[in-house]
Design an enzyme around this catalytic site. Structure first.
Site, PDB file in Angstrom:
ATOM      1  N   SER A  15     -75.808   6.617  32.709  1.00 51.51           N
ATOM      2  CA  SER A  15     -75.421   5.989  31.443  1.00 51.51           C
ATOM      3  C   SER A  15     -76.355   6.446  30.331  1.00 51.51           C
ATOM      4  O   SER A  15     -77.569   6.466  30.501  1.00 51.51           O
ATOM      5  CB  SER A  15     -75.493   4.464  31.608  1.00 51.51           C
ATOM      6  N   CYS A  17     -82.156   0.459  20.631  1.00 47.40           N
ATOM      7  CA  CYS A  17     -80.877  -0.216  20.384  1.00 47.40           C
ATOM      8  C   CYS A  17     -81.167  -1.672  20.034  1.00 47.40           C
ATOM      9  O   CYS A  17     -81.981  -2.333  20.686  1.00 47.40           O
ATOM     10  CB  CYS A  17     -79.993  -0.132  21.626  1.00 47.40           C
ATOM     11  N   CYS A  60     -77.854  -6.049  32.298  1.00 49.85           N
ATOM     12  CA  CYS A  60     -78.037  -4.941  31.354  1.00 49.85           C
ATOM     13  C   CYS A  60     -78.734  -5.416  30.090  1.00 49.85           C
ATOM     14  O   CYS A  60     -78.366  -6.422  29.508  1.00 49.85           O
ATOM     15  CB  CYS A  60     -76.691  -4.365  30.935  1.00 49.85           C
ATOM     16  N   GLU A  76     -88.672  -1.930  36.196  1.00 50.11           N
ATOM     17  CA  GLU A  76     -87.801  -2.864  36.894  1.00 50.11           C
ATOM     18  C   GLU A  76     -86.616  -2.134  37.500  1.00 50.11           C
ATOM     19  O   GLU A  76     -86.115  -1.154  36.950  1.00 50.11           O
ATOM     20  CB  GLU A  76     -87.322  -3.941  35.926  1.00 50.11           C
TER      21      GLU A  76
HETATM   22  N1  SAH Z   1     -80.210   4.138  27.981  1.00 50.19           N
HETATM   23  C1  SAH Z   1     -79.001   4.142  28.732  1.00 50.19           C
HETATM   24  C2  SAH Z   1     -79.020   3.291  29.981  1.00 50.19           C
HETATM   25  C3  SAH Z   1     -79.678   1.932  29.937  1.00 50.19           C
HETATM   26  S1  SAH Z   1     -78.818   0.521  29.410  1.00 50.19           S
HETATM   27  C4  SAH Z   1     -77.844   3.752  27.846  1.00 50.19           C
HETATM   28  O1  SAH Z   1     -78.066   3.377  26.712  1.00 50.19           O
HETATM   29  O2  SAH Z   1     -76.695   3.863  28.270  1.00 50.19           O
HETATM   30  C5  SAH Z   1     -77.365   0.306  30.316  1.00 50.19           C
HETATM   31  C6  SAH Z   1     -76.254  -0.332  29.481  1.00 50.19           C
HETATM   32  O3  SAH Z   1     -76.588  -1.682  29.107  1.00 50.19           O
HETATM   33  C7  SAH Z   1     -76.016   0.405  28.179  1.00 50.19           C
HETATM   34  O4  SAH Z   1     -74.638   0.537  27.950  1.00 50.19           O
HETATM   35  C8  SAH Z   1     -76.635  -0.537  27.168  1.00 50.19           C
HETATM   36  O5  SAH Z   1     -76.143  -0.315  25.870  1.00 50.19           O
HETATM   37  C9  SAH Z   1     -76.258  -1.873  27.735  1.00 50.19           C
HETATM   38  N2  SAH Z   1     -77.002  -3.003  27.178  1.00 50.19           N
HETATM   39  C10 SAH Z   1     -78.187  -2.982  26.531  1.00 50.19           C
HETATM   40  N3  SAH Z   1     -78.526  -4.230  26.130  1.00 50.19           N
HETATM   41  C11 SAH Z   1     -77.542  -5.044  26.544  1.00 50.19           C
HETATM   42  C12 SAH Z   1     -77.327  -6.460  26.451  1.00 50.19           C
HETATM   43  N4  SAH Z   1     -78.216  -7.253  25.865  1.00 50.19           N
HETATM   44  N5  SAH Z   1     -76.195  -6.947  27.001  1.00 50.19           N
HETATM   45  C13 SAH Z   1     -75.322  -6.137  27.648  1.00 50.19           C
HETATM   46  N6  SAH Z   1     -75.469  -4.814  27.765  1.00 50.19           N
HETATM   47  C14 SAH Z   1     -76.567  -4.269  27.216  1.00 50.19           C
END
Ligand code: SAH
Length: 347
Positions: A191, A113, A338, A88
């Site tokens: 990121s 995560c 995100c 995506e």
């Molecule tokens: N793997 C990388 C980039 C992808 S996610 C990273 O972890 O930074 C991009 C951002 O969205 C990251 O800061 C991640 O922690 C955040 N993110 C993930 N799930 C989310 C959610 N449910 N709500 C808001 N931000 C989220």
């Protein structure tokens, strides 16, 4: 991993001069041609052979699933790659006529995560540099069809996947974009969950471009961060601090600072105590910027912090002299925000 266009050129035409590669790369970012046959800078025999053997785009245009948010401020596309994998990519309005493209770097993600929908998928594979670049090409073509005055001005590698777990291809993709578009390095943000050996590698890698880096911290309390992000190990915060200090010494200036992304989860990491820990860590590193992120609903069972709490948290940071920004959340109604990217739900 699938072959890249440059790889195919070298395999098919090993005796051609080196500048053919630059010609090919330039043509790929050119808005004019719609296929190899229209790339007039390349000799006809090369165009013919590429046309037969090498896809012009690494996704299938006909099976693209496309969504637009209700306010027309963001778009999401699910692209099907040559091996049937689906990724995506998102386009978000930033200023009038200017757009930010959010690109994926892997199919799925291995970081797991707790709050992220992509993490639930596990990792299928990393993307090639072409597959990363072609998400940008997709949006550029999309905007071109809509209106000739609109452009992608910014890029964030915040889609599916962990960019630093795909270091070489991400680096190649960034250098291709920087070398062939007018998008500058300070308009690109990578990121990361914070893979320390890779973060350190960046500091010593002359080929790594001077793009912005954002570390998804989400907690400056070791125990909480371990619960949220299983990649956290015992010395993580110490190593991150050390890296942050090295980064500052090497690159620190007005344009390059360490950014922490901090997702605010109700009752978990949003209390004054957590804010104080974030202040302490930031001050130990020095010049740090904090970007507070609202939680976007996934089925992981977390709840985002209330508006009051977010403002209180921000106020603690501001009082300590930390540069705080708050992220607007776009595209929630199309699950493009995100942490919501998990591929189209089938069946
Ligand atoms: N793997 C990388 C980039 C992808 S996610 C990273 O972890 O930074 C991009 C951002 O969205 C990251 O800061 C991640 O922690 C955040 N993110 C993930 N799930 C989310 C959610 N449910 N709500 C808001 N931000 C989220």
């Amino acid at each position: 991993m699938p072959e890249t266009r440059t790889g195919a050129l070298k395999r098919l035409f090993p005796d051609e001069p080196g500048f053919r590669q630059a010609q090919l790369e330039k043509a790929v970012f050119d808005d004019g041609p719609n296929g190899w046959n229209e790339v007039t800078t390349l000799p006809q025999p090369i165009r013919d052979r590429l046309g037969k053997e090498v896809p012009w785009l690494s996704y299938d245009e006909d099976s693209t699933v496309f969504m637009e948010s209700g306010d027309g401020d963001s778009f999401k596309a699910a692209l099907e790659l040559g091996d049937g994998s689906c990724i995506e990519t998102v386009l978000m309005a930033n200023r009038r006529g200017q757009w930010t493209a959010c690109l994926s770097t892997q199919v799925g993600c291995a970081m797991r995560c707790a709050f992220c929908a992509t993490g639930k998928l596990g990792l299928k594979r990393s993307l090639t540099s072409d597959e990363i670049v072609d998400q940008l090409r997709f949006w550029r073509r999309f905007l071109l069809k809509r209106d000739r005055n609109e452009r992608v001005s910014n890029i964030v590698l915040m889609g599916m996947g962990e960019p630093l777990a795909n270091y070489d291809n991400v680096k190649t993709a960034l250098n291709l974009i920087l070398g062939n578009t007018d998008i500058g390095s300070t308009r690109i943000t990578v990121s990361t969950v914070g893979i320390i050996p890779q973060l350190n590698r960046i500091l010593d890698d002359p080929e790594w471009p001077p793009v912005r880096l954002a570390v998804s911290l989400h907690s400056a309390d070791l125990k909480t961060r371990k619960e949220l992000m299983p990649t956290t190990y015992d010395r993580f915060l110490d190593d991150l601090t050390e890296w942050g200090q090295r980064y500052r010494q090497k690159f620190g200036n007005r344009r390059h600072h360490v950014t922490f992304e901090y997702l605010l989860l109700k009752g978990l990491n949003d209390t004054p105590d957590h804010a104080a820990k974030l202040v302490a860590l930031s001050q130990e590193i020095g010049q740090v910027k904090v970007n507070l992120i609202p939680y976007n609903a996934t089925d992981s069972g977390f709840t985002g912090s209330d508006e009051n709490r977010i403002e209180e948290f921000a106020a603690v940071l501001r009082q300590a002299g930390i540069d705080v920004t708050r992220r607007r959340s776009l595209g929630r109604d199309i699950a493009a925000a995100c942490g919501q990217l998990a591929g189209p739900r089938k069946g």
